[in-house]
Write a protein that holds these residues in place. Sequence first.
Motif, PDB file in Angstrom:
ATOM      1  N   PRO A   5       0.817  -1.228   0.000  1.00 49.74           N
ATOM      2  CA  PRO A   5       0.000   0.000   0.000  1.00 49.74           C
ATOM      3  C   PRO A   5       0.848   1.274   0.000  1.00 49.74           C
ATOM      4  O   PRO A   5       0.496   2.261  -0.658  1.00 49.74           O
ATOM      5  CB  PRO A   5      -0.827  -0.105   1.279  1.00 49.74           C
ATOM      6  CG  PRO A   5      -0.855  -1.543   1.604  1.00 49.74           C
ATOM      7  CD  PRO A   5       0.444  -2.108   1.109  1.00 49.74           C
ATOM      8  N   ALA A   6       1.963   1.253   0.710  1.00 53.37           N
ATOM      9  CA  ALA A   6       2.827   2.434   0.736  1.00 53.37           C
ATOM     10  C   ALA A   6       3.403   2.702  -0.648  1.00 53.37           C
ATOM     11  O   ALA A   6       3.424   3.852  -1.113  1.00 53.37           O
ATOM     12  CB  ALA A   6       3.953   2.242   1.749  1.00 53.37           C
ATOM     13  N   TYR A   7       3.856   1.648  -1.321  1.00 53.91           N
ATOM     14  CA  TYR A   7       4.392   1.824  -2.668  1.00 53.91           C
ATOM     15  C   TYR A   7       3.302   2.276  -3.637  1.00 53.91           C
ATOM     16  O   TYR A   7       3.560   3.062  -4.549  1.00 53.91           O
ATOM     17  CB  TYR A   7       5.047   0.538  -3.166  1.00 53.91           C
ATOM     18  CG  TYR A   7       6.359   0.252  -2.492  1.00 53.91           C
ATOM     19  CD1 TYR A   7       7.396   1.184  -2.516  1.00 53.91           C
ATOM     20  CD2 TYR A   7       6.579  -0.945  -1.827  1.00 53.91           C
ATOM     21  CE1 TYR A   7       8.606   0.932  -1.900  1.00 53.91           C
ATOM     22  CE2 TYR A   7       7.785  -1.211  -1.213  1.00 53.91           C
ATOM     23  CZ  TYR A   7       8.800  -0.272  -1.254  1.00 53.91           C
ATOM     24  OH  TYR A   7       9.995  -0.524  -0.641  1.00 53.91           O
ATOM     25  N   ALA A   8       2.067   1.805  -3.447  1.00 57.77           N
ATOM     26  CA  ALA A   8       0.954   2.227  -4.306  1.00 57.77           C
ATOM     27  C   ALA A   8       0.664   3.717  -4.123  1.00 57.77           C
ATOM     28  O   ALA A   8       0.446   4.441  -5.108  1.00 57.77           O
ATOM     29  CB  ALA A   8      -0.286   1.398  -4.003  1.00 57.77           C
ATOM     30  N   VAL A   9       0.664   4.191  -2.883  1.00 55.10           N
ATOM     31  CA  VAL A   9       0.404   5.619  -2.624  1.00 55.10           C
ATOM     32  C   VAL A   9       1.551   6.465  -3.174  1.00 55.10           C
ATOM     33  O   VAL A   9       1.318   7.546  -3.728  1.00 55.10           O
ATOM     34  CB  VAL A   9       0.184   5.862  -1.121  1.00 55.10           C
ATOM     35  CG1 VAL A   9       0.069   7.346  -0.818  1.00 55.10           C
ATOM     36  CG2 VAL A   9      -1.058   5.134  -0.643  1.00 55.10           C
ATOM     37  N   GLY A  63      -0.526  16.170  -5.356  1.00 57.25           N
ATOM     38  CA  GLY A  63       0.534  15.210  -5.652  1.00 57.25           C
ATOM     39  C   GLY A  63       1.571  15.141  -4.550  1.00 57.25           C
ATOM     40  O   GLY A  63       2.030  14.052  -4.170  1.00 57.25           O
ATOM     41  N   ALA A  64       1.941  16.297  -4.005  1.00 54.06           N
ATOM     42  CA  ALA A  64       2.946  16.321  -2.936  1.00 54.06           C
ATOM     43  C   ALA A  64       2.418  15.653  -1.669  1.00 54.06           C
ATOM     44  O   ALA A  64       3.159  14.916  -0.997  1.00 54.06           O
ATOM     45  CB  ALA A  64       3.355  17.762  -2.645  1.00 54.06           C
ATOM     46  N   ALA A  69       2.596  11.201   2.034  1.00 58.65           N
ATOM     47  CA  ALA A  69       1.851  10.202   2.796  1.00 58.65           C
ATOM     48  C   ALA A  69       2.401   8.807   2.532  1.00 58.65           C
ATOM     49  O   ALA A  69       2.565   8.008   3.457  1.00 58.65           O
ATOM     50  CB  ALA A  69       0.369  10.260   2.441  1.00 58.65           C
ATOM     51  N   GLY A  70       2.708   8.510   1.293  1.00 59.17           N
ATOM     52  CA  GLY A  70       3.291   7.209   0.966  1.00 59.17           C
ATOM     53  C   GLY A  70       4.646   7.010   1.620  1.00 59.17           C
ATOM     54  O   GLY A  70       4.956   5.924   2.126  1.00 59.17           O
ATOM     55  N   LEU A  71       5.468   8.051   1.629  1.00 56.75           N
ATOM     56  CA  LEU A  71       6.781   7.944   2.268  1.00 56.75           C
ATOM     57  C   LEU A  71       6.660   7.770   3.779  1.00 56.75           C
ATOM     58  O   LEU A  71       7.423   7.012   4.391  1.00 56.75           O
ATOM     59  CB  LEU A  71       7.630   9.172   1.928  1.00 56.75           C
ATOM     60  CG  LEU A  71       8.069   9.277   0.465  1.00 56.75           C
ATOM     61  CD1 LEU A  71       8.755  10.618   0.217  1.00 56.75           C
ATOM     62  CD2 LEU A  71       8.961   8.120   0.074  1.00 56.75           C
ATOM     63  N   GLY A  75       7.948   4.558   5.839  1.00 60.76           N
ATOM     64  CA  GLY A  75       8.850   4.697   6.983  1.00 60.76           C
ATOM     65  C   GLY A  75       8.313   4.020   8.232  1.00 60.76           C
ATOM     66  O   GLY A  75       9.056   3.374   8.974  1.00 60.76           O
ATOM     67  N   LEU A  76       7.011   4.166   8.470  1.00 66.41           N
ATOM     68  CA  LEU A  76       6.402   3.510   9.627  1.00 66.41           C
ATOM     69  C   LEU A  76       6.462   1.990   9.496  1.00 66.41           C
ATOM     70  O   LEU A  76       6.739   1.286  10.476  1.00 66.41           O
ATOM     71  CB  LEU A  76       4.954   3.969   9.795  1.00 66.41           C
ATOM     72  CG  LEU A  76       4.761   5.409  10.260  1.00 66.41           C
ATOM     73  CD1 LEU A  76       3.286   5.786  10.216  1.00 66.41           C
ATOM     74  CD2 LEU A  76       5.315   5.604  11.649  1.00 66.41           C
TER      75      LEU A  76
END
Length: 115
Positions: A5-9, A63-64, A69-71, A75-76
């Motif tokens: 999900p993080a990579y998708a965001v 976009g930012a 949010a994905g990063l 990280g979490l």
Amino acid sequence: MKQLPAYAVILVGICLLGGAAYDEQRGIALESSRHSDPWTRLVRRQDRPERFRDIMQFEWLRGAIALCAGLVILGLERRMDRLDPFSPRFAGNAAIDDLDATLAQEQRRRKQPLK
């Protein structure tokens, strides 16, 4: 697999930033308002510069935020993997080593007779 999900965001954020850069370069943006007239959905930089600037600010910010949010999610997830003792990426820490030493010392003390 947990980090998907993080990579998708992150990918969505990159795509949104790419779309914003494309719109900025060509000078045409699509106004996405429910109340706008279908004939005026395209906003050109030369025709309505203030409205174009507002739309572009929204696109860049959107976009930012998605990318950040994905990063943060990534990280979490990585931090949780490092701190989870059942994870294969567990790095260990001094508190757990101290706990192990304390438990071993207590076990040795209990095996000795009382004085």
